[in-house]
Design a protein around this motif. Structure first.
Motif, PDB file in Angstrom:
ATOM      1  N   ARG A   1      56.315  79.215 -45.689  1.00 50.97           N
ATOM      2  CA  ARG A   1      56.861  77.895 -45.986  1.00 50.97           C
ATOM      3  C   ARG A   1      57.078  77.719 -47.485  1.00 50.97           C
ATOM      4  O   ARG A   1      58.134  77.250 -47.913  1.00 50.97           O
ATOM      5  CB  ARG A   1      55.926  76.803 -45.467  1.00 50.97           C
ATOM      6  CG  ARG A   1      56.414  75.386 -45.782  1.00 50.97           C
ATOM      7  CD  ARG A   1      55.469  74.340 -45.255  1.00 50.97           C
ATOM      8  NE  ARG A   1      55.420  74.360 -43.796  1.00 50.97           N
ATOM      9  CZ  ARG A   1      54.666  73.535 -43.067  1.00 50.97           C
ATOM     10  NH1 ARG A   1      53.879  72.641 -43.678  1.00 50.97           N
ATOM     11  NH2 ARG A   1      54.675  73.599 -41.756  1.00 50.97           N
ATOM     12  N   LEU A   2      56.099  78.117 -48.296  1.00 56.25           N
ATOM     13  CA  LEU A   2      56.204  77.981 -49.750  1.00 56.25           C
ATOM     14  C   LEU A   2      57.367  78.804 -50.290  1.00 56.25           C
ATOM     15  O   LEU A   2      58.214  78.289 -51.039  1.00 56.25           O
ATOM     16  CB  LEU A   2      54.902  78.430 -50.419  1.00 56.25           C
ATOM     17  CG  LEU A   2      54.965  78.601 -51.948  1.00 56.25           C
ATOM     18  CD1 LEU A   2      55.231  77.270 -52.630  1.00 56.25           C
ATOM     19  CD2 LEU A   2      53.671  79.247 -52.471  1.00 56.25           C
TER      20      LEU A   2
ATOM     21  N   ARG B   1      59.878  80.122 -48.796  1.00 55.70           N
ATOM     22  CA  ARG B   1      61.207  79.771 -48.301  1.00 55.70           C
ATOM     23  C   ARG B   1      61.699  78.500 -48.987  1.00 55.70           C
ATOM     24  O   ARG B   1      62.877  78.390 -49.350  1.00 55.70           O
ATOM     25  CB  ARG B   1      61.188  79.588 -46.784  1.00 55.70           C
ATOM     26  CG  ARG B   1      62.577  79.626 -46.173  1.00 55.70           C
ATOM     27  CD  ARG B   1      62.519  79.707 -44.661  1.00 55.70           C
ATOM     28  NE  ARG B   1      62.024  80.981 -44.167  1.00 55.70           N
ATOM     29  CZ  ARG B   1      62.720  82.098 -44.148  1.00 55.70           C
ATOM     30  NH1 ARG B   1      63.950  82.126 -44.639  1.00 55.70           N
ATOM     31  NH2 ARG B   1      62.204  83.203 -43.651  1.00 55.70           N
ATOM     32  N   SER B   2      60.792  77.551 -49.204  1.00 54.78           N
ATOM     33  CA  SER B   2      61.194  76.286 -49.830  1.00 54.78           C
ATOM     34  C   SER B   2      61.577  76.459 -51.291  1.00 54.78           C
ATOM     35  O   SER B   2      62.454  75.747 -51.800  1.00 54.78           O
ATOM     36  CB  SER B   2      60.066  75.252 -49.705  1.00 54.78           C
ATOM     37  OG  SER B   2      58.923  75.661 -50.450  1.00 54.78           O
ATOM     38  N   ASN B   3      60.934  77.410 -51.995  1.00 55.00           N
ATOM     39  CA  ASN B   3      61.296  77.612 -53.410  1.00 55.00           C
ATOM     40  C   ASN B   3      62.412  78.637 -53.608  1.00 55.00           C
ATOM     41  O   ASN B   3      62.772  78.958 -54.737  1.00 55.00           O
ATOM     42  CB  ASN B   3      60.068  77.982 -54.245  1.00 55.00           C
ATOM     43  CG  ASN B   3      59.479  79.347 -53.901  1.00 55.00           C
ATOM     44  OD1 ASN B   3      60.057  80.130 -53.153  1.00 55.00           O
ATOM     45  ND2 ASN B   3      58.307  79.627 -54.463  1.00 55.00           N
TER      46      ASN B   3
END
Length: 221
Positions: free
Chosen positions: A58-59, A61-63
């Motif tokens: 999640r981290l 992919r979001s950044n």
């Protein structure tokens, strides 16, 4: 790598090799003091993608890190360091099982080098001097200063492609007029005429791209 993508996908089908100049590959981590650090030449983009996805998908992919690595692994096998490159040494595909992309196949010589940060331009020029000009082959070294974010990378990649197209058009014109003899060592009329045109080509390009400060020098492989 955005410029690598643009150049390799261009209609002119530019053969592209891409490098870093630092001591290690550093990608953002969970905090500014916890980067993800990898070695050049031995760690593939696919390995990086899988490791970071397993750590915190999640981290990363979001950044945007996973998206960037996914693009990169479809362009080449993994990050390489310019200082380890041997001019004139042909290379063949280097694909490990389960890894996408490749180091590529090329003759080990280039006519143009483009960096995207002044400190990288300095490192490249210094390293070319240290390598000793063994091939006695001229190479034009440009720097197009691009801020390290997605939007600026897209704009910079397009501008670099425009510069490459202008240089390629000039080279094709001079070869058509003078022939290609002596191109590699810079002694032929076509190569000398092309080299003389490069400052004007860059000046014209800079007028169209005033927000992308550029540097240029003629070096030797």
């Amino acid at each position: 790598m955005e410029a690598h993508l643009r150049l390799s996908a261009a209609a002119a089908e530019f053969p592209v090799i891409s490098f870093g100049t630092g001591s290690l590959v550093r990608l953002p981590g969970p905090t500014i003091t916890q980067p993800n650090v990898y070695s050049f030449n031995t760690t593939s983009y696919n390995q990086m993608w899988e490791e970071l996805a397993s750590k915190d998908e999640r981290l990363y992919r979001s950044n945007g890190i996973l998206n960037m690595l996914d693009r990169n692994r479809n362009l080449k096998w993994g990050p390489e360091r310019f200082q380890d490159w041997v001019p004139g040494l042909p290379r063949v595909d280097h694909v490990s099982k389960g890894d996408k992309g490749a180091l590529g196949t090329e003759a080990g010589v280039v006519d143009v080098i483009i960096t995207c940060e002044e400190r990288c331009w300095d490192a490249v020029v210094d390293d070319l001097m240290n390598k000793g000009n063994n091939l006695n082959r001229p190479v034009h070294v440009f720097n197009v200063d691009i801020k390290d974010n997605h939007e600026e990378a897209l704009l910079g990649g397009k501008a670099i492609l425009d510069l490459a197209n202008a240089l390629n058009e000039a080279a094709v014109e001079q070869r058509a007029v003078h022939g290609s003899g002596g191109w590699e060592n810079g002694t032929g009329a076509a190569r000398q005429s092309f080299d003389e045109r490069v400052p004007d080509i860059l000046a014209n390009w800079q007028e169209k791209n005033p927000n992308l400060p550029a540097l240029w020098t003629l070096a030797w492989l």
